[in-house]
Design a protein around this motif. Sequence first.
Motif, PDB file in Angstrom:
ATOM      1  N   ASN A  48      40.097 -44.096 -51.865  1.00  0.00           N
ATOM      2  CA  ASN A  48      40.930 -44.510 -50.740  1.00  0.00           C
ATOM      3  C   ASN A  48      41.499 -45.905 -50.936  1.00  0.00           C
ATOM      4  N   SER A  49      41.189 -46.512 -52.081  1.00  0.00           N
ATOM      5  CA  SER A  49      41.810 -47.786 -52.434  1.00  0.00           C
ATOM      6  C   SER A  49      43.185 -47.527 -53.039  1.00  0.00           C
ATOM      7  N   ASN A  83      35.204 -48.663 -50.022  1.00  0.00           N
ATOM      8  CA  ASN A  83      35.935 -47.690 -50.815  1.00  0.00           C
ATOM      9  C   ASN A  83      35.098 -46.435 -51.027  1.00  0.00           C
ATOM     10  N   LEU A 125      40.718 -38.180 -47.635  1.00  0.00           N
ATOM     11  CA  LEU A 125      41.753 -39.212 -47.656  1.00  0.00           C
ATOM     12  C   LEU A 125      42.493 -39.308 -46.329  1.00  0.00           C
ATOM     13  N   TYR A 126      42.492 -38.220 -45.552  1.00  0.00           N
ATOM     14  CA  TYR A 126      43.221 -38.206 -44.281  1.00  0.00           C
ATOM     15  C   TYR A 126      42.284 -38.394 -43.087  1.00  0.00           C
ATOM     16  N   THR A 171      32.774 -36.305 -51.243  1.00  0.00           N
ATOM     17  CA  THR A 171      33.111 -37.731 -51.226  1.00  0.00           C
ATOM     18  C   THR A 171      31.839 -38.543 -51.408  1.00  0.00           C
ATOM     19  N   ARG A 232      49.604 -44.204 -50.603  1.00  0.00           N
ATOM     20  CA  ARG A 232      49.620 -44.795 -49.270  1.00  0.00           C
ATOM     21  C   ARG A 232      50.621 -44.060 -48.375  1.00  0.00           C
ATOM     22  N   ILE A 235      49.293 -40.547 -47.496  1.00  0.00           N
ATOM     23  CA  ILE A 235      48.237 -40.593 -46.484  1.00  0.00           C
ATOM     24  C   ILE A 235      48.821 -40.898 -45.112  1.00  0.00           C
ATOM     25  N   SER A 239      48.118 -38.014 -42.512  1.00  0.00           N
ATOM     26  CA  SER A 239      47.106 -38.328 -41.502  1.00  0.00           C
ATOM     27  C   SER A 239      47.632 -38.089 -40.098  1.00  0.00           C
TER      28      SER A 239
END
Length: 381
Positions: A48-49, A83, A125-126, A171, A232, A235, A239
């Motif tokens: 997620n970074s 992260n 990620l979302y 994850t 980015r 997402i 999201s």
Amino acid sequence: MRHLLLIILSLLAFEAGAQNLLVNGGFEDENICTEYKHNCAPEAWIANSFYANYYYYTPGQAYKGTHFVGLASGTAYQKGVHNFIRTKLLSGLQPGHQYEIQFFVRSRHDILDSVGVYFTTTDFLYEKRRHNELSPQLWATDALDTLYEDPSLWQKVRLHYTATGNEQYITIGCFNRREYRFRGMPDFNRDYYFFLDEVTMKPLDPAEQLSAQADSVKAEIYNENERHEYLRRQIYVRSKTPPPPTILPITVMRIGLPPAPLQRIDTLVIPDIFFATASYQLTDRSHSTLDSFVNQLQGYTIDSIVVEGHTDSVGKLAYNEALSRNRAGAVKDRLAAGLAPKQLPFVARGYAYLKPIASNRTPAGRQQNRRVEIYVYRKEE
């Protein structure tokens, strides 16, 4: 005093030839990102970074090979920065079946107790919730021999997971519910890390195999090349309107292979009163209980014995960790003496007050939490 003696059946056999449900768990395959055309991330795994701050090529420092991952668990001058790294499974899981997740971690900070494994149906990620609002299904601390190690040494984590059948993604990250006070220089820029390598996930039943579509799923996973600003933007859009989850074809059972043999887990809980107050010295009363337990095990084929010490929340963490670890060691030594001359793999762990079974707000709850648990793994007769 009541003694809690539990006998639990669990599928614990493991075949070295079982098929891995994760790809590139050693992070050796390099992803070339769409944006910068650079090998700044591992294939199949996305963090997620949005920066190239989690993928390391450092020969001699990886557990195996030359690559590993570093995940931020806090940062200087700012709270709440964590992260996580995720990947998609190659096949869906069989409901009720058990799987072994194994990986290696190291850190020079006392944060390994908060490293968790989180299974989801939708892409992590979302996820809109903060990390401290999430509850991973598995914690690394449940398999670590100790929470403190030489930071240059990798610690092996091996966990068993019972599937619900809804798992699509896995994850790994630091899910701690409190912000640690880091000391010393950050590991990278302003961030404090734990490091991760050699992640595998395999069915415990050797008859369970990947689905026929696993190769095409792997190709789709490897085709995810968005990192940095492209990620980015993706997402941000998804999201708000998450895509419907794709349903993975589940694993299949091969006909003709024998089922995984059962093991028995004999569990004994030693209460606080079997120790001298605030000490790890065993009382005379505890000797008879432990000796009786050893006598019940005579004649069985024992694979391993795990002894875990626990305390209540009174006092500092370091004190309670030492007390719980020493109590577990005292019980282990008594058991080992009774089972001699058998050469058995013993593991003694101390968890302090990190794994309570009751509320620490009441005297009765604190008394329940002060305990030592013994797990004896033996073959089913």
